[in-house]
Design a protein around this motif. Structure first.
Motif, short mmCIF file in Angstrom:
data_model
loop_
_atom_site.label_atom_id
_atom_site.label_comp_id
_atom_site.label_asym_id
_atom_site.label_seq_id
_atom_site.Cartn_x
_atom_site.Cartn_y
_atom_site.Cartn_z
N SER A 90 -3.75 3.93 0.05
CA SER A 90 -2.76 4.53 0.95
C SER A 90 -3.05 6.01 1.16
N ASN A 150 -0.53 4.74 -4.25
CA ASN A 150 -1.69 3.89 -4.14
C ASN A 150 -2.87 4.70 -3.59
N LEU A 157 0.81 -1.22 0.00
CA LEU A 157 0.00 0.00 0.00
C LEU A 157 0.85 1.27 0.00
#
Length: 97
Positions: free
Chosen positions: A44, A41, A14
């Protein structure tokens, strides 16, 4: 995602960021003709935004007033102006002595 909030664990996948070079010109021939961009991401970024939203009310207690760059609405330009005023005041005081 629930693990990130419940036990403080974020899977390493992530937080990985892919850095891609985007050409600045039509026919790039060297590295300086590319612009790097970080692709993060989405999950994230969402987790980080939630955490920042939760921590934001505590910032006045956690961050020193001298670290104004981390406070919303303030930046390094404020610090530069404050420094200029301090130096100006010190010079005036020294010239009177």
């Amino acid at each position: 995602m629930a693990q990130a909030f419940n036990i403080g664990f974020i899977h390493l996948g992530l937080v990985e960021t892919l850095i891609v070079r985007i050409p600045k010109v039509d026919q790039p021939k060297c590295l300086k003709e590319f612009r790097p961009i970080s692709l993060c991401n989405v999950l994230s970024k969402t987790i980080l935004k939630v955490l920042v939203h939760k921590v934001r009310p505590l910032l006045d207690e956690l961050i020193s007033p001298l670290q104004s760059v981390f406070i919303s609405g303030q930046g390094t330009s404020n610090n530069a102006l404050i420094t200029k005023e301090i130096v100006h005041h010190m010079c005036k005081k020294m010239s009177r002595e």
